[in-house]
Write a protein that holds these residues in place. Structure first.
Motif, mmCIF file in Angstrom:
data_model
loop_
_atom_site.group_PDB
_atom_site.id
_atom_site.type_symbol
_atom_site.label_atom_id
_atom_site.label_comp_id
_atom_site.label_asym_id
_atom_site.label_seq_id
_atom_site.Cartn_x
_atom_site.Cartn_y
_atom_site.Cartn_z
ATOM 1 N N ALA A 1 -14.507 29.694 -4.423
ATOM 2 C CA ALA A 1 -15.425 29.400 -3.315
ATOM 3 C C ALA A 1 -15.655 30.632 -2.451
ATOM 4 O O ALA A 1 -16.773 30.877 -1.972
ATOM 5 N N GLU A 2 -14.624 31.427 -2.245
ATOM 6 C CA GLU A 2 -14.775 32.660 -1.463
ATOM 7 C C GLU A 2 -15.699 33.638 -2.173
ATOM 8 O O GLU A 2 -16.502 34.325 -1.535
ATOM 9 N N LEU A 3 -15.564 33.722 -3.507
ATOM 10 C CA LEU A 3 -16.461 34.589 -4.283
ATOM 11 C C LEU A 3 -17.904 34.109 -4.154
ATOM 12 O O LEU A 3 -18.828 34.917 -3.960
ATOM 13 N N ASP A 4 -18.088 32.789 -4.259
ATOM 14 C CA ASP A 4 -19.444 32.232 -4.119
ATOM 15 C C ASP A 4 -20.002 32.506 -2.720
ATOM 16 O O ASP A 4 -21.186 32.839 -2.566
ATOM 17 N N GLU A 5 -19.142 32.369 -1.706
ATOM 18 C CA GLU A 5 -19.591 32.610 -0.336
ATOM 19 C C GLU A 5 -19.951 34.086 -0.140
ATOM 20 O O GLU A 5 -20.935 34.413 0.525
ATOM 21 N N GLN A 6 -19.158 34.966 -0.746
ATOM 22 C CA GLN A 6 -19.453 36.398 -0.644
ATOM 23 C C GLN A 6 -20.795 36.716 -1.287
ATOM 24 O O GLN A 6 -21.598 37.482 -0.728
ATOM 25 N N VAL A 7 -21.054 36.134 -2.444
ATOM 26 C CA VAL A 7 -22.331 36.361 -3.130
ATOM 27 C C VAL A 7 -23.474 35.781 -2.305
ATOM 28 O O VAL A 7 -24.540 36.408 -2.167
ATOM 29 N N ALA A 8 -23.270 34.588 -1.739
ATOM 30 C CA ALA A 8 -24.326 33.975 -0.910
ATOM 31 C C ALA A 8 -24.641 34.841 0.299
ATOM 32 O O ALA A 8 -25.807 34.971 0.698
ATOM 33 N N THR A 9 -23.613 35.449 0.887
ATOM 34 C CA THR A 9 -23.839 36.354 2.024
ATOM 35 C C THR A 9 -24.679 37.549 1.597
ATOM 36 O O THR A 9 -25.599 37.964 2.322
ATOM 37 N N LEU A 10 -24.366 38.105 0.440
ATOM 38 C CA LEU A 10 -25.133 39.251 -0.051
ATOM 39 C C LEU A 10 -26.581 38.855 -0.356
ATOM 40 O O LEU A 10 -27.517 39.596 -0.051
ATOM 41 N N GLN A 11 -26.757 37.687 -0.958
ATOM 42 C CA GLN A 11 -28.106 37.242 -1.299
ATOM 43 C C GLN A 11 -28.936 36.932 -0.047
ATOM 44 O O GLN A 11 -30.155 37.105 -0.044
ATOM 45 N N GLY A 12 -28.277 36.485 1.019
ATOM 46 C CA GLY A 12 -28.994 36.121 2.235
ATOM 47 C C GLY A 12 -28.936 37.179 3.319
ATOM 48 O O GLY A 12 -29.184 36.882 4.490
ATOM 49 N N LEU A 13 -28.617 38.420 2.931
ATOM 50 C CA LEU A 13 -28.467 39.490 3.912
ATOM 51 C C LEU A 13 -29.740 39.686 4.733
ATOM 52 O O LEU A 13 -29.701 39.732 5.971
ATOM 53 N N LEU A 14 -30.869 39.781 4.076
ATOM 54 C CA LEU A 14 -32.122 40.044 4.783
ATOM 55 C C LEU A 14 -32.542 38.850 5.632
ATOM 56 O O LEU A 14 -32.983 39.001 6.777
ATOM 57 N N THR A 15 -32.396 37.639 5.089
ATOM 58 C CA THR A 15 -32.773 36.437 5.844
ATOM 59 C C THR A 15 -31.954 36.307 7.116
ATOM 60 O O THR A 15 -32.492 36.042 8.203
ATOM 61 N N ALA B 1 -31.921 46.905 -1.820
ATOM 62 C CA ALA B 1 -33.284 46.702 -1.320
ATOM 63 C C ALA B 1 -33.264 45.960 0.011
ATOM 64 O O ALA B 1 -33.995 46.315 0.953
ATOM 65 N N GLN B 2 -32.413 44.930 0.121
ATOM 66 C CA GLN B 2 -32.314 44.197 1.383
ATOM 67 C C GLN B 2 -31.823 45.107 2.507
ATOM 68 O O GLN B 2 -32.315 45.031 3.647
ATOM 69 N N SER B 3 -30.859 45.977 2.209
ATOM 70 C CA SER B 3 -30.318 46.878 3.223
ATOM 71 C C SER B 3 -31.396 47.814 3.751
ATOM 72 O O SER B 3 -31.511 48.038 4.963
ATOM 73 N N VAL B 4 -32.202 48.364 2.861
ATOM 74 C CA VAL B 4 -33.264 49.278 3.279
ATOM 75 C C VAL B 4 -34.284 48.536 4.140
ATOM 76 O O VAL B 4 -34.702 49.024 5.202
ATOM 77 N N LEU B 5 -34.688 47.348 3.706
ATOM 78 C CA LEU B 5 -35.667 46.576 4.483
ATOM 79 C C LEU B 5 -35.092 46.175 5.846
ATOM 80 O O LEU B 5 -35.813 46.146 6.850
ATOM 81 N N LEU B 6 -33.804 45.861 5.874
ATOM 82 C CA LEU B 6 -33.189 45.446 7.125
ATOM 83 C C LEU B 6 -33.121 46.620 8.106
ATOM 84 O O LEU B 6 -33.335 46.442 9.313
ATOM 85 N N VAL B 7 -32.826 47.820 7.614
ATOM 86 C CA VAL B 7 -32.830 48.996 8.489
ATOM 87 C C VAL B 7 -34.224 49.205 9.084
ATOM 88 O O VAL B 7 -34.379 49.453 10.283
ATOM 89 N N LEU B 8 -35.248 49.094 8.244
ATOM 90 C CA LEU B 8 -36.616 49.260 8.737
ATOM 91 C C LEU B 8 -36.941 48.216 9.805
ATOM 92 O O LEU B 8 -37.546 48.526 10.841
ATOM 93 N N ARG B 9 -36.553 46.970 9.548
ATOM 94 C CA ARG B 9 -36.827 45.925 10.536
ATOM 95 C C ARG B 9 -36.125 46.216 11.854
ATOM 96 O O ARG B 9 -36.725 46.084 12.926
ATOM 97 N N GLN B 10 -34.858 46.611 11.804
ATOM 98 C CA GLN B 10 -34.119 46.880 13.027
ATOM 99 C C GLN B 10 -34.757 48.026 13.822
ATOM 100 O O GLN B 10 -34.793 47.993 15.055
ATOM 101 N N LEU B 11 -35.253 49.032 13.121
ATOM 102 C CA LEU B 11 -35.867 50.169 13.811
ATOM 103 C C LEU B 11 -37.202 49.775 14.449
ATOM 104 O O LEU B 11 -37.452 50.072 15.625
#
Length: 684
Positions: free
Chosen positions: A61-75, A273-283
Motif C-alpha cells: 500500500a505504501e508503494l501504491d501511495e508513493q506511485v499515486a503521489t508521483l502520478q498526481g504531482l502536477l494536479t 515532465a510534471q516537475s518542469v511544468l510545476l516549476v513553470l506554474r510556480q514562477l
C-alpha cells in the motif's frame, strides 16, 4: 483355592487396575497437553503469518501511495496557493504583559489578629495591648514596605516588557521594510532581486514531496524580461523499483515483485515532465508584478557522467516557455509529457533512466548578469582544498562583488594583510584590512589580537578576519566593541552564494561554535537562574563551568556568542519578567569533572560604553523550577563605582552531591576581558 488367597488376588488385581487407570489418565493428560500445544502453535503460526502478510500488504500500500503521489504531482501542485511577497511580512505583535506573582498585592495584616493576650491587672493589660499594637505596627510597616517594593518591581517589569516589545516591533518593522525594499527592486526589474524573489517562490512551495531536491542556479535578463534557470530534478530512484510485496511462509521472508522496466521508465519521464511544468506554474503564478515575459528552464540531475564517471549536471529536460502560451494551458487536464514536448515545444530525454541527455536551451551563465545559486554542492570548489593564493583571490572577488575596491597583497612584506579593500560608501566606508585563515580548527584569539594591531598600525577603519572554520568565545569577546568583524566558514559560504560566487566547506569543516540559542532538552530535570536588578545599566550575564578557578574550555563559557555548553547542560535562555537575564542549568548533567558553576555580570560596552556597576543594586538570583515556579532567592552583592564586571557567585559541588551557592563580590575595572583572564580564557 482358599477364600483368603482369593481375597489377596482380588486386591492385587484392583491395585493393578487402579495403576493402569492412572497411567491411562496421565497419557490422556499428556495427549491433551500436546494437542493444546499444537493448537497454540498453530494459532501462533497463523497469527505470525497474518502479521507478516499484513505487513507485506502495508508495504504494498505504501508503494501504491508513493506511485499515486508521483502520478498526481502536477494536479496537487496546481492546488497550492501562489507565492506572494506579502506572505513574508510579519505582524507587529507582542505577547501581552504577564506580571506573574507581582500581580498580587501584599496582604496587609488584620488588626483583629493582634489582640492583647493575658493581663490580670490594669497595668499588665495596658502592657499587653501596647505589645499587640507594636506587633501590628511592625508587621504593617513590613507589609507596606513589601508592597512598595512589589509596585516598584512591577513598574520595572512593565518598563522592561515595553522595551522588549518595542524592540521586537522595531525588528518586525525593519524586516517588513526589507521586504518592501526587495519588492520595489523586483518591480524595477533589478536582476538580483528578481532572481532572489522567484527562488523564494520555488523554495517556499509545499507542492514538492519530501525528498525532492531543490537546487537552482538562475539569472535574469531584463532586456528580454526572461528568467533563465537550471533546476535539479529527482533521480531515477524516486520511482520505487518494487511493485508489490508478499510474504512467503515456506521461506519465512518477504518477496518483492519488481516493477516492469518500461513502466518504471514511463513513470519517471512523467515525473520529470510534471516537475518542469510545476516549476513553470510556480514562477508564472508568483509573478504578481508582471516581471516575466518568458522562462528558460533546464532540468538536470546531479549524477556520475556515464562516459567519464565524474559527478556532473546531466540535463534531462529543457523548455523555453512564453507567458502567453503557458497561460492558455489547463494543467490539471493535460498529459504532462505531451504538454511539455508538444504544446511548449520542449525536450525530454527518451531514456532518462539511462541518463541520456538533451541539449539545454539558454543557460544562466549566458545571460551576463549576476548568477545566484541556492542549494546543493554542485561543482563548487572545496574551500579547504583550494590553493592559498586562489583562496585569497576568491575573498578579494567577494569584496569586489559587494561593491568595494579590493586587491590581494604581495606574499612578502604585507604587514599581516592578505587583502586590501576600500569601501567607497560615505561616512561608514574607508580602508579595510583583511586577513584570510584557511583553517579547519577554531581560530585562536591571538589571530584576532594580531589583526587589531594591524588595523591600528595601518590606520584602517576596520579589520576583517575571514576563515573556513570558526571562532571561540575569547575571540568574540575581544572583538566586541572594536572595529573588527569576524566571518566564520558558514557565513563565508553564504556570502559567496549571495554574490554569485562559488564555494563550499568539505568534510571535517568546523562551524562557528555558537549553537542555537534554545535547543530542546532531553530532560525536564533542570533549573532556571533568573537575574533581576534595579537600575538601567545594560548587563551581560554569563556562566562559566569550571574545575576550581579554571574554566573547562572556551566552549564551557556561556555568553552572548556561545549560547550553550557542548553538552547542553548550561544554556542562555529568554528571561521572563521580572528577570532581566536567565541561565538554564541541568546540574546533574554537568561534566563529572566540573565542581563549580560561576555566574558573572558585565556592562555591555556597546549599549552603555561609559557605564559602570554603580547602578547595579537590589540584585538577586531567582531559583526557578521548570514550571517557572520560584523555589528561592539568592542575594548577590551590589556593584561599585569604577567596576565594569562582577562575580555574582558560584554553585559549588559538595561531597554529598549537592550544589551550594557561595556569594561572590569580586569586581573588575577591566571588564569581562579582565575577569575571564582569572578563569583561564585568553582574551588579550
Amino acid at each position: 483355592m482358599s477364600r483368603r488367597s482369593a481375597g489377596f488376588v482380588n486386591s492385587w488385581a484392583e491395585a493393578q487396575r487402579q495403576y493402569q487407570r492412572q497411567i491411562e489418565a496421565e497419557q490422556r493428560q499428556r495427549r491433551e497437553e500436546a494437542r493444546q500445544a499444537r493448537n497454540l502453535q498453530r494459532r501462533a503460526d497463523q497469527e505470525y503469518r497474518e502479521y507478516r502478510q499484513a505487513e507485506a500488504r502495508q508495504r504494498t500500500a505504501e508503494l501504491d501511495e508513493q506511485v499515486a503521489t508521483l502520478q498526481g504531482l502536477l494536479t496537487a501542485g496546481c492546488q497550492a496557493p501562489a507565492f506572494r511577497a506579502a506572505s513574508l511580512r510579519r505582524a507587529e505583535e507582542a505577547a501581552p504583559f504577564d506580571p506573574g506573582p507581582l500581580a498580587w498585592p501584599v496582604r496587609m495584616p488584620d488588626p483583629n489578629q493582634y489582640q492583647a493576650q493575658g493581663g490580670w491587672t490594669a497595668s499588665r493589660r495596658a502592657q499587653a495591648q501596647a505589645e499587640a499594637r507594636a506587633r501590628f505596627e511592625h508587621d504593617w510597616q513590613a507589609a507596606q514596605t513589601a508592597e512598595a517594593q512589589r509596585l516598584q518591581r512591577l513598574a520595572a517589569a512593565q518598563r522592561d516588557h515595553e522595551q522588549r516589545a518595542e524592540a521586537q516591533r522595531a525588528e518586525v518593522r525593519r524586516h517588513n521594510a526589507g521586504i518592501d525594499e526587495a519588492t520595489a527592486a523586483v518591480r524595477r526589474g533589478d536582476p538580483e532581486a528578481v532572481v532572489e524573489y522567484f527562488s523564494a517562490a520555488l523554495y517556499s512551495s509545499a507542492a514538492w514531496p519530501e525528498g525532492f531536491p531543490r537546487q537552482v542556479t538562475a539569472a535574469f535578463d531584463p532586456a528580454a524580461r526572461q528568467l533563465v534557470l537550471d533546476w535539479e530534478l529527482p533521480g531515477y530512484d524516486v520511482v520505487p523499483e518494487a511493485k508489490s510485496v508478499r510474504f512467503v511462509p515456506s521461506q519465512n521472508q518477504d518477496k518483492e515483485t519488481a516493477r516492469p522496466v518500461t513502466q518504471r521508465r514511463a513513470l519517471y519521464r512523467e515525473v520529470l515532465a510534471q516537475s518542469v511544468l510545476l516549476v513553470l506554474r510556480q514562477l508564472f503564478t508568483a509573478d504578481e508584478y508582471g516581471t516575466l515575459d518568458s522562462v528558460a528552464l533546464n532540468g538536470f540531475v546531479d549524477a556520475p557522467d556515464p562516459a567519464t564517471g565524474r559527478q556532473t549536471h546531466i540535463f534531462l529536460a529543457t523548455v523555453m516557455a512564453q507567458r502567453a502560451a503557458f497561460a492558455d494551458l489547463h494543467l490539471e487536464q493535460v498529459d504532462p509529457t505531451s504538454c511539455l514536448t508538444g504544446a511548449l515545444r520542449g525536450q525530454l530525454a527518451t531514456k532518462p533512466d539511462q541518463l541520456t541527455p538533451v541539449r539545454p536551451s539558454r543557460q544562466p551563465q549566458e545571460v551576463g548578469n549576476r548568477i545566484v545559486t541556492h542549494g546543493g554542492d554542485g561543482d563548487e570548489p572545496d574551500l579547504h582544498e583550494m590553493d592559498p593564493i586562489a583562496f585569497e583571490s576568491l575573498v578579494a572577488d567577494l569584496f569586489r562583488a559587494m561593491g568595494m575596491q579590493a586587491v590581494t597583497t604581495q606574499r612578502s612584506n604585507d604587514g599581516g594583510v592578505d587583502v586590501d579593500a576600500l569601501d567607497p560608501t560615505p561616512i561608514r566606508g574607508g580602508k579595510i584590512v583583511v586577513q584570510v585563515k584557511r583553517y579547519r580548527n577554531t581560530v585562536p584569539p591571538t589571530a584576532v589580537r594580531d589583526l587589531y594591531g594591524t588595523v591600528q598600525d595601518a590606520g584602517a577603519n576596520k579589520g576583517v578576519l575571514v576563515t573556513t572554520s570558526g571562532f571561540g568565545p575569547g575571540s568574540h569577546t575581544f572583538a566586541r566593541g572594536k572595529p573588527l568583524e569576524l566571518i566564520a566558514g558558514g557565513e563565508l559560504v553564504d556570502l559567496l552564494h549571495r554574490h554569485g560566487l562559488r564555494g563550499r566547506l568539505g568534510e571535517g569543516a568546523v562551524p562557528d561554535p555558537a549553537p542555537p540559542a534554545q535547543p530542546d532538552s532531553a530532560t525536564d530535570d533542570y533549573n532556571v537562574l533568573g537575574m533581576t536588578w534595579s537600575g538601567n545599566v545594560a548587563l551581560d550575564v554569563c556562566a562559566l563551568v569550571c574545575r576550581g578557578n579554571q574554566v573547562l574550555s572556551e566552549e564551557h563559557f556561556v555568553f552572548f556568542n556561545n549560547a550553550q555548553t557542548p553538552d547542553g547542560s548550561v544554556r542562555a535562555v529568554q528571561a521572563s519578567p521580572p528577570d532581566k537575564a536567565a541561565i538554564r542549568v541541568a546540574f546533574d548533567e554537568l561534566p563529572t569533572h566540573a565542581d563549580r558553576l560561576v555566574l558573572v555580570a558585565a556592562v555591555d560596552p556597546e549599549v552603555n560604553p561609559e557605564a559602570d556597576l554603580a547602578a547595579f543594586t537590589d540584585a538577586c538570583i531567582r531559583l526557578l523550577a521548570p514550571s517557572m515556579a520560584e523555589l528561592g532567592r539568592l542575594e548577590v552583592s551590589d556593584g561599585r563605582a569604577g567596576e565594569t564586571a562582577l562575580v555574582l557567585g558560584s554553585f559549588r559541588h559538595r561531597a554529598s552531591g549537592d550544589w551550594d551557592f557561595v556569594l561572590g563580590g569580586k569586581g573588575y575595572t577591566g571588564g569581562l576581558e579582565q575577569l575571564l583572564q582569572d578563569y583561564g580564557i585568553e582574551v588579550e
